[in-house]
Design a protein around this motif. Sequence first.
Motif, mmCIF file in Angstrom:
data_model
loop_
_atom_site.group_PDB
_atom_site.id
_atom_site.type_symbol
_atom_site.label_atom_id
_atom_site.label_comp_id
_atom_site.label_asym_id
_atom_site.label_seq_id
_atom_site.Cartn_x
_atom_site.Cartn_y
_atom_site.Cartn_z
ATOM 1 N N ASP A 1 0.859 -1.174 0.000
ATOM 2 C CA ASP A 1 0.000 0.000 0.000
ATOM 3 C C ASP A 1 0.900 1.230 0.000
ATOM 4 O O ASP A 1 1.625 1.460 0.965
ATOM 5 N N PRO A 2 0.877 2.031 -1.084
ATOM 6 C CA PRO A 2 1.787 3.187 -1.132
ATOM 7 C C PRO A 2 1.460 4.226 -0.060
ATOM 8 O O PRO A 2 2.306 5.052 0.279
ATOM 9 N N GLN A 3 0.248 4.209 0.478
ATOM 10 C CA GLN A 3 -0.136 5.180 1.505
ATOM 11 C C GLN A 3 0.181 4.689 2.917
ATOM 12 O O GLN A 3 0.185 5.475 3.855
ATOM 13 N N ALA A 4 0.348 3.391 3.077
ATOM 14 C CA ALA A 4 0.581 2.809 4.404
ATOM 15 C C ALA A 4 1.634 1.725 4.252
ATOM 16 O O ALA A 4 1.341 0.596 3.875
ATOM 17 N N LEU A 5 2.893 2.112 4.518
ATOM 18 C CA LEU A 5 3.998 1.232 4.165
ATOM 19 C C LEU A 5 4.076 -0.033 5.010
ATOM 20 O O LEU A 5 4.805 -0.957 4.679
ATOM 21 N N ASP A 6 3.308 -0.072 6.115
ATOM 22 C CA ASP A 6 3.334 -1.298 6.909
ATOM 23 C C ASP A 6 2.286 -2.302 6.416
ATOM 24 O O ASP A 6 2.098 -3.348 7.019
ATOM 25 N N ARG A 7 1.613 -1.985 5.322
ATOM 26 C CA ARG A 7 0.590 -2.897 4.811
ATOM 27 C C ARG A 7 0.996 -3.468 3.466
ATOM 28 O O ARG A 7 1.483 -2.756 2.596
ATOM 29 N N ALA A 8 0.753 -4.764 3.321
ATOM 30 C CA ALA A 8 0.998 -5.436 2.050
ATOM 31 C C ALA A 8 -0.114 -6.454 1.846
ATOM 32 O O ALA A 8 -0.809 -6.832 2.807
ATOM 33 N N TYR A 9 -0.271 -6.859 0.614
ATOM 34 C CA TYR A 9 -1.370 -7.770 0.284
ATOM 35 C C TYR A 9 -0.874 -8.766 -0.747
ATOM 36 O O TYR A 9 0.031 -8.471 -1.537
ATOM 37 N N LEU A 10 -1.470 -9.944 -0.735
ATOM 38 C CA LEU A 10 -1.157 -10.888 -1.805
ATOM 39 C C LEU A 10 -2.383 -11.724 -2.125
ATOM 40 O O LEU A 10 -3.255 -11.933 -1.292
ATOM 41 N N VAL A 11 -2.422 -12.140 -3.394
ATOM 42 C CA VAL A 11 -3.481 -13.035 -3.855
ATOM 43 C C VAL A 11 -2.808 -14.256 -4.459
ATOM 44 O O VAL A 11 -1.984 -14.133 -5.370
ATOM 45 N N ALA A 12 -3.129 -15.419 -3.939
ATOM 46 C CA ALA A 12 -2.639 -16.671 -4.490
ATOM 47 C C ALA A 12 -3.843 -17.458 -5.014
ATOM 48 O O ALA A 12 -4.994 -17.114 -4.725
ATOM 49 N N VAL A 13 -3.543 -18.473 -5.786
ATOM 50 C CA VAL A 13 -4.623 -19.295 -6.343
ATOM 51 C C VAL A 13 -4.317 -20.748 -5.996
ATOM 52 O O VAL A 13 -3.965 -21.549 -6.862
ATOM 53 N N PRO A 14 -4.425 -21.110 -4.705
ATOM 54 C CA PRO A 14 -3.948 -22.425 -4.275
ATOM 55 C C PRO A 14 -4.727 -23.604 -4.880
ATOM 56 O O PRO A 14 -4.126 -24.618 -5.199
ATOM 57 N N ASP A 15 -6.019 -23.481 -5.041
ATOM 58 C CA ASP A 15 -6.798 -24.594 -5.609
ATOM 59 C C ASP A 15 -7.628 -24.126 -6.788
ATOM 60 O O ASP A 15 -8.761 -24.541 -6.967
ATOM 61 N N GLY A 16 -7.052 -23.227 -7.577
ATOM 62 C CA GLY A 16 -7.788 -22.705 -8.715
ATOM 63 C C GLY A 16 -8.730 -21.574 -8.352
ATOM 64 O O GLY A 16 -9.364 -20.997 -9.225
ATOM 65 N N ARG A 17 -8.844 -21.286 -7.037
ATOM 66 C CA ARG A 17 -9.685 -20.169 -6.603
ATOM 67 C C ARG A 17 -8.807 -19.151 -5.901
ATOM 68 O O ARG A 17 -7.963 -19.508 -5.087
ATOM 69 N N VAL B 1 -7.292 -16.654 -3.331
ATOM 70 C CA VAL B 1 -7.340 -16.396 -1.892
ATOM 71 C C VAL B 1 -6.442 -15.193 -1.640
ATOM 72 O O VAL B 1 -5.260 -15.225 -1.982
ATOM 73 N N ALA B 2 -6.998 -14.131 -1.066
ATOM 74 C CA ALA B 2 -6.228 -12.921 -0.823
ATOM 75 C C ALA B 2 -5.977 -12.756 0.669
ATOM 76 O O ALA B 2 -6.838 -13.058 1.493
ATOM 77 N N LEU B 3 -4.758 -12.288 0.993
ATOM 78 C CA LEU B 3 -4.363 -12.108 2.388
ATOM 79 C C LEU B 3 -3.942 -10.665 2.614
ATOM 80 O O LEU B 3 -3.223 -10.078 1.807
ATOM 81 N N ALA B 4 -4.393 -10.103 3.732
ATOM 82 C CA ALA B 4 -3.900 -8.811 4.194
ATOM 83 C C ALA B 4 -2.732 -9.071 5.133
ATOM 84 O O ALA B 4 -2.823 -9.906 6.032
ATOM 85 N N LEU B 5 -1.617 -8.369 4.916
ATOM 86 C CA LEU B 5 -0.395 -8.582 5.684
ATOM 87 C C LEU B 5 0.023 -7.285 6.362
ATOM 88 O O LEU B 5 -0.197 -6.200 5.828
ATOM 89 N N ARG B 6 0.651 -7.425 7.522
ATOM 90 C CA ARG B 6 1.262 -6.285 8.193
ATOM 91 C C ARG B 6 2.760 -6.524 8.250
ATOM 92 O O ARG B 6 3.210 -7.655 8.397
ATOM 93 N N ARG B 7 3.488 -5.431 8.168
ATOM 94 C CA ARG B 7 4.936 -5.530 8.231
ATOM 95 C C ARG B 7 5.396 -4.801 9.482
ATOM 96 O O ARG B 7 5.623 -3.598 9.449
ATOM 97 N N PRO B 8 5.486 -5.507 10.618
ATOM 98 C CA PRO B 8 5.907 -4.828 11.843
ATOM 99 C C PRO B 8 7.349 -4.341 11.701
ATOM 100 O O PRO B 8 8.179 -5.025 11.097
ATOM 101 N N SER B 9 7.626 -3.154 12.243
ATOM 102 C CA SER B 9 9.006 -2.676 12.148
ATOM 103 C C SER B 9 9.859 -3.488 13.112
ATOM 104 O O SER B 9 9.446 -3.765 14.231
#
Length: 163
Positions: free
Chosen positions: A45-61, A63-71
């Motif tokens: 997230d360019p506005q909140a540098l401690d936030r990141a996101y990813l989308v994987a497709v583990p079983d063809g569907r 799945v998106a995850l919200a991530l935090r990057r603790p300092s």
Amino acid sequence: MIPLTEPEIRAAFVNCTKGEAKRLHVPRDLGTRPWDDLDFLGWRDPQALDRAYLVAVPDGRPVALALRRPSPGPGRQRRTMCSVCLTNPVGGVSLMVARKAGKAGQQGNSVGIYLCDDLACSLYLRGRKDAGPGARLPESLTLEEKIARTVAHLTAFVARVTS
Ligand SMILES: [Zn+2]
């Protein structure tokens, strides 16, 4: 991976509230992302540098995850290898923490993983983005084998978040 649209991505989040999934930052340039060369889509997230996101497709569907990057705390040693793609990129590797899905997450449980800071693992693997000198150890595996290993690492992490 198959190209995803913004509504598909927002609907795929499993570890944040519907309201958060609606508001969080999704890249605007989805149409020009190199989907054929991506094992997962990851962004910061360019506005909140401690936030990141990813989308994987583990079983063809998706799945998106919200991530935090603790300092990192004082004196804590930074690990330098991404545990998904096994690259040590010049841009660095960060501990990313995902709140667990469902009840476990509501109770405050989370799981962490060391990831390339820019979440460009797929592009480093394929040599489409330069990770810097010495960033990858020489290996005798084929690219397909490295991709399979990367997907396996990521799928295992997604399973830890959703289990
Ligand atoms: Zn990586």
